[in-house]
Design an enzyme around this catalytic site. Structure first.
Site, PDB file in Angstrom:
ATOM      1  CG  ASP A   4     144.977  97.112 142.386  1.00  0.00           C
ATOM      2  OD1 ASP A   4     145.904  96.398 141.783  1.00  0.00           O
ATOM      3  OD2 ASP A   4     143.945  97.668 141.633  1.00  0.00           O
ATOM      4  CB  CYS A  40     145.787  99.537 139.845  1.00  0.00           C
ATOM      5  SG  CYS A  40     145.362 100.817 138.469  1.00  0.00           S
ATOM      6  CB  THR A  59     143.371 100.546 134.036  1.00  0.00           C
ATOM      7  OG1 THR A  59     143.245 101.277 135.033  1.00  0.00           O
ATOM      8  CG2 THR A  59     142.114  99.609 133.561  1.00  0.00           C
ATOM      9  CG  HIS A  73     158.880 115.649 125.249  1.00  0.00           C
ATOM     10  ND1 HIS A  73     158.037 115.408 124.351  1.00  0.00           N
ATOM     11  CD2 HIS A  73     160.157 115.256 125.252  1.00  0.00           C
ATOM     12  CE1 HIS A  73     158.849 114.974 123.213  1.00  0.00           C
ATOM     13  NE2 HIS A  73     160.250 115.058 123.652  1.00  0.00           N
ATOM     14  CG  HIS A 104     160.260 119.557 126.557  1.00  0.00           C
ATOM     15  ND1 HIS A 104     159.145 119.135 125.572  1.00  0.00           N
ATOM     16  CD2 HIS A 104     161.425 118.990 125.915  1.00  0.00           C
ATOM     17  CE1 HIS A 104     159.789 118.741 124.736  1.00  0.00           C
ATOM     18  NE2 HIS A 104     160.988 118.535 124.777  1.00  0.00           N
TER      19      HIS A 104
END
Length: 147
Positions: free
Chosen positions: A8, A65, A67, A98, A133
């Site tokens: 962003d 972005c 966060t 995983h 997994h």
């Protein structure tokens, strides 16, 4: 290897740094934007990157972005996308090993340039382990079809 990257407006500078870093590793990069710091909306770029991953036009996506959280939420709305927010190298590596993660997200307001490069490196060098997994990844894929 080919990677799609988007951000962003808050992360345009870090995106450019990561693009240069990827190119220094001889990785082909598709820059999905934006190209300026003019205010924009992260779901636009999450959609573009996720679609390229879904269509197998790239191996992985990177979304940045403020966060990393908004990008991961938007990316995970796409079938077959397993986007993860990472602020450390261990999580980046383990998510690939995983969870077979295919989109890496992080925050420009959370990590600096050098740590971001280390996170990208850890993600790209890791390989999906399968084995124990696989059942969980299969369960995630089943959710894509049942909701």
């Amino acid at each position: 290897m080919k990677i799609a990257i988007g951000s962003d407006h808050t992360a345009v500078d870090l995106k450019s740094e990561i693009i240069d870093y990827l190119k220094s590793l001889n990785i082909d990069v598709i820059d999905c934007g934006p190209q300026s710091k003019e205010r924009t909306h992260y779901p636009i770029y999450a959609h573009e990157v996720s679609t390229l991953v879904q269509d197998q036009k790239v191996e992985y996506g990177i979304l940045i972005c403020g966060t990393g959280v908004g990008m991961s939420i938007a990316a995970n709305k796409h079938k077959g996308i397993r986007a993860v927010v990472c602020s450390d190298t261990f999580s980046a590596k383990a998510s690939k090993q995983h969870n077979d993660s295919n989109v890496l997200c992080f925050g420009a307001r959370v990590v600096g340039t050098e740590l971001a490069k280390d996170i990208v490196e850890s993600f790209l060098k890791a390989s999906y382990e399968g084995g124990r997994h696989q059942q969980r990844v299969d369960m995630l894929n089943e959710l894509d079809h049942s909701l």
